[in-house]
Structure formats: C-alpha cells, structure tokens
Scaffold this active site. Structure first.
Site, mmCIF file in Angstrom:
data_model
loop_
_atom_site.group_PDB
_atom_site.id
_atom_site.type_symbol
_atom_site.label_atom_id
_atom_site.label_comp_id
_atom_site.label_asym_id
_atom_site.label_seq_id
_atom_site.Cartn_x
_atom_site.Cartn_y
_atom_site.Cartn_z
ATOM 1 C CD GLU A 58 -2.554 1.110 2.754
ATOM 2 O OE1 GLU A 58 -3.483 1.916 2.931
ATOM 3 O OE2 GLU A 58 -2.252 0.233 3.597
ATOM 4 C CE LYS A 125 -7.266 1.591 3.459
ATOM 5 N NZ LYS A 125 -6.007 1.896 4.167
ATOM 6 C CB CYS A 161 -4.758 -1.681 4.094
ATOM 7 S SG CYS A 161 -3.845 -2.016 5.641
ATOM 8 C CE LYS A 193 -2.712 -5.168 12.715
ATOM 9 N NZ LYS A 193 -1.830 -4.010 12.654
ATOM 10 C CB SER A 308 21.228 0.783 29.860
ATOM 11 O OG SER A 308 21.836 0.110 30.946
ATOM 12 C CB THR A 408 17.838 3.124 28.417
ATOM 13 O OG1 THR A 408 18.046 3.938 29.575
ATOM 14 C CG2 THR A 408 19.076 3.201 27.532
#
Length: 554
Positions: A58, A125, A161, A193, A308, A408
């Site tokens: 996409e 889309k 998508c 996902k 760290s 960090t």
C-alpha cells in the site's frame, strides 16, 4: 458496484499464473527512490522468477504513512511523474502498486495496475481507517466501487488494507467474478497482529470462496514498524504460503486457475515466539530510524541495569558493534556490580566503552546551588541533577560525533513518570518506549538464548536507578508484575480505577498508579519517539490533554 478492466471477464481454464509478492522497505517521501525500487524489483521478479504479476504494498510510491506530505501542492505532480516512469519501464509483467491519486478533485488511496506500458486498472480504497495510529480520513476520500480486472486471463479483484477487514469489498469483488483477490497493505506490527490477520483472511477467503494474496510492507517508519508476513490463503480458507516476518525480498507463488485460483502450497515458516517477534520489531525500528535519518552511529548510557543492557543489545544487533558507543557515568551511589556488569556486556558486544564519572560536575552544581538550597533537605532534586548531568554528557557526544542518543526508558516508567526531563529522557529515540518492564526482562532472557551477552545478574538483581543509597524501584511502586497489569488495564484497555480494583487489585496501588499516569502526560509529550509494539502506545495511539479536570475513578 462497477467492474473495470481492459477486457471482458473470461472463464479461466487450467491457466497457470505466477504472482510475486514484493515485501520491500520503502522510504516515506522519496518518490523517485521508491519508484526506482519498484522498477528494480519488478524486473528482478521477471528475470529471476518469471513473474506474471508483481504486487507491491500500500502507498509504496510515497511510503507509508506519508502524513501531511499528502497536502503538499507538488504531491500530485510527483506521483504522476512516478506512474509515467513506471509505464515506460519495460517490465514484462503486470505490476500493482499503491499510490495516492487525485480524481475530480478528491484524493484516494489507490491500487494501480500497470501492464504493457499503460494503466489498465485502478481501485480506490473504500474504508480509510481513522483509529489507533491511523488518520487516513484526514487526507483520503472513500472509494465507492469494486474493481475486478482481467490479468493474464484471470479475473482479479483489488483491495487495499482495511478493505479486507470490512464487509463489502471482498464480497463485491467475488460477486463480480473475481477468482483471486489481491490485497495491498501497510499494516504495522503489534503483539499478536499476525495471528489476527490469519484468522481474518481464513474467514474471508473461505466465506467468499476466493484465494487471497495479502502483501504487506516491511521496515520502520518513525515509531511504526511494518513486519511483512505476506501470505496467501486458498479458496477453502487454508494458509498456503506465508513469508517470514521481518524479511525483505521477492516471494513467488504459483496458481492453477480453473474454477478457482488454487495456490501451490509451500513450507510455512516457524511461528515466532512473542519475545522473538518483539525483539525483531525493535531491531527493525532502530535500524531504519538510524539509517533512514542518516546517523553515522548511536550512543547510549550503559548503567549496568536491565533497560540499558537490552537497549545496547538491540542497538548492536540493528547496526553492528562498530556503530554503537556505550558510556558508563558512575556516581557515588553506583555499585561495583553495576560497573563490572556494564564493562562485561560492552566487551561481550565489542562496542566502544567509556567511563566518565559525574562526581566533579555534580559537586560544581551543588557548590553553585549551595546558597539557594541552604536549609533544605536532599530530595528528588539532587537525584534529577545526576540524571541531567548524564544527559548533558550524552548530548555533547552526540553533537560532536553525529551520533544519535538512544534513551533507555521503558513503558512502565514512561507511564508513571519515573524518568527525568532533560536527564534520562534526553535523546532522539527511545528503543523501549512501548515495552513494559516485565517484557524487558523476557527480552533479556530471549537475547541471551541466542548468544549470552547480558550478564545474568543484570537480569536477576532487583532494578534500581541508583540515584540514592540502597534505592530500589519497588520502594515507591508496586512490584512490576502488578504495576504492568494495572497499566495494561488503564492505558491499553481504558478500564476505570474502580473497574481495575474490581479485577482484584489493591485500591491504594490502583489510585496511586492511575494518578501518576494522569499527571505525567506533560512528560510523555516531551519524550523521544520510540518503537510501537502494542495496540496502545504512548504517541498517536493515546492523545490525552495535559491540562484536565477529568477524574478516573469510574
């Protein structure tokens, strides 16, 4: 519904079709460069794989997400030039690319088919998303119709998508005679996902009796990471092909097209563990942010602590040891164990390692502040001063040597404000910004299972900022196993304080944590960006006012 195509749809009869999925990393805004990548990949797909169709992700022409670049007056012209360049590229296959197209004054997120030197099909889309990190409705109009186009004698339906997630686009294409659905994606990574994508594609392909080619973007773009994981489901809802996540390349799949387009199955890759997928996402995010923005190297403070340590490991895996510099900045409260462990990890990972005591600078500040501080007792002011001195040192090294400072801090600390503005928050990119503390420990164990680079006692000893004598993080916070559960419910799932208590958590703990999250929005607004790995990161996902009278009790 309308159907577009250069020829009438025909009945397929044992026709073979080879589709190449181009799972490639593009750079947002580099339209000439992205167009060149498309041409090079398409020609390679033809020469190496004898492709009939080459499918790209996409909005690959602009990169994703282009955001307000879409509002630039020159965008339409640049995209038009790119499409003209593709039409003259002499590619011996149909190519399907994603690009923004303006038609009758409206801008669409489009899939464009180019074959034989001309545009033979376009699809707009239909469901631009407007949730989480997406705000496509700011830019794009909704497409209204299905597009089914004959390519190599096969009726192919196009979707982009979110169209695959919604009811309508796949169903309309199948009803119009499509035997194969091609879905162009820029779907960012978050935990779990890929399994959700598979469940969706299994249902959509099975219910509509069509094969689906799902091609996804790969690479990092600011806080987003695109994990690829392109795949093909057949008309019965069976996963036939899956491309490894976080892997750049061209991936062919053959179809036998008769009444259905049946993909030839391939061995499926091993499913990544949660820790492996998150670690790969973080490495990808760091690598692309550093490289795409032209930094020569990175520098970070290596304290001997867990955050760290994991950040250093990710940086080296992303960039190589020769581009990473670690700096230990001890103070009177820094333990000997921390000094030993930081040096051991730096040596194990082969990075440049420097030790600069902040004691003289701290004493100079305190001497200057002696008069105004007279009669007061030490508190977080002196602790924050230590962090800010360290931030100044790292930013000075950054300025002098062109290195990006990696901060960090983890998601747990960012949530409750356990970080110092202009101190440990000073820097350009926070690798662990969306990683809860409990997951940081799991990532450390995972990285050591690949090769042992983090000293074990860094992982096993109680976390401490070492800004005061015998200080431990849990002196002023619930244990991280409890804290992260509360934060998940409040930040990522929008539970109220009362609802969290109803889940069995201590009222005092919940009240304290919720209050800390609410009052520290101002800090998060000033924090560096970092890799997003959850469905609700601190950034575009979660936009709360700084000044607010909202009470989170119920």
């Amino acid at each position: 519904m309308s159907v577009s195509g250069s020829a009438p749809l025909s009945n397929t009869s044992h026709r073979k079709l080879r589709v190449v999925m181009a799972q490639i990393d593009f750079l947002v805004g580099d339209i000439p460069g992205n167009t060149g990548l498309v041409i090079e990949a398409a020609k390679r797909a033809c020469s190496d794989h004898q492709a009939d169709i080459v499918v790209f992700p996409e909005l690959c022409i602009t990169g994703y997400p282009p955001e307000d670049l879409l509002l630039r007056p020159s965008m339409d012209l640049r995209v038009s030039e790119a499409l003209e360049r593709l039409q003259t590229a002499e590619v011996d296959a149909a190519i399907i690319v994603g690009a923004p197209l303006r038609v009758d004054g409206l801008l669409y997120n489009a899939a464009v088919v180019i074959e034989g030197g001309k545009v033979t099909g376009r699809y707009f889309k239909r469901f631009p998303p407007n949730y989480q990190v997406f705000d496509e409705k700011r830019y794009f109009s909704d497409g209204k119709a299905a597009t089914v186009i004959e390519i190599c004698g096969v009726p192919v339906g196009l979707t982009v998508c979110e169209d695959i997630w919604s009811d309508g686009p796949v169903e309309d294409s199948a009803a119009a005679g499509a035997r194969l659905i091609i879905n162009l994606n820029a779907s960012p990574y978050d935990i779990g996902k890929q399994e959700r994508r598979k469940a969706l594609l299994e249902r959509k392909s099975r219910e509509n009796c069509v094969s689906i080619v799902y091609v996804n973007l790969i690479g990092g773009q600011d806080e987003l990471v695109f994990d690829g994981g392109s795949m093909v489901f057949d008309h019965s809802g069976t996963l036939a092909v899956e491309v490894p996540q976080f892997t750049d390349g061209l991936f062919p799949v053959d179809f036998l097209c008769d009444h259905h387009c049946q993909p030839a199955s391939q061995p499926l890759p091993d499913t990544l563990s949660l820790e492996a997928s998150v670690y790969n996402a973080l490495v990808t995010g760091v690598r692309d942010y550093v490289n795409k923005n032209g930094f020569k190297s990175v520098v970070l403070g290596l304290s001997g602590g867990i955050d760290s340590a994991v950040t250093l490991a990710i940086a080296v895996d992303a960039l190589g040891s020769d581009r990473v510099r670690a700096v230990m900045m001890p103070f009177r409260y820094t333990s000997g164990i921390s000094l030993e462990d930081a040096e051991a990890q730096a040596a194990a990972m082969g990075v440049q390692y420097d030790v600069y005591s902040i004691e003289p600078m701290y004493e100079a500040f305190m001497a200057t502040l002696a008069a105004p501080f007279e009669g007061t007792t030490p508190d977080t002011t002196e602790e924050n001063l230590q962090a800010r001195i360290r931030g100044v040192l790292l930013m000075s090294l950054s300025n002098k040597f062109g290195s990006l400072v990696l901060t960090t801090g983890n998601k747990s600390e960012m949530a409750v404000g356990y970080s110092t503005l202009y101190g440990d928050m000073a820097g350009g990119f926070d690798v662990l910004k969306d990683v809860p503390k409990t997951l940081v420990f799991r990532l450390a164990w995972y990285r050591n299972s690949v090769s042992s680079v983090i000293p074990e006692r860094v992982i096993t000893r109680p976390p401490s900022a070492e800004l005061a004598p015998d200080q431990k993080d849990e002196d002023s916070l619930p244990g991280y196993d409890v804290l992260d559960q509360i934060l998940n419910l409040y930040v990522e799932r929008d539970f109220s304080a009362d609802a969290i208590v109803a889940e069995g958590f201590d009222q005092a703990d919940v009240s304290r944590v919720v209050r800390l999250v609410d009052i520290n929005e101002y800090k998060r607004r000033q924090a560096p960006i970092g890799v997003r790995i959850t469905e609700r990161g601190f950034g575009k996902d979660r936009r709360y006012p700084i000044t607010s009278g909202w009470k989170s009790g119920n």
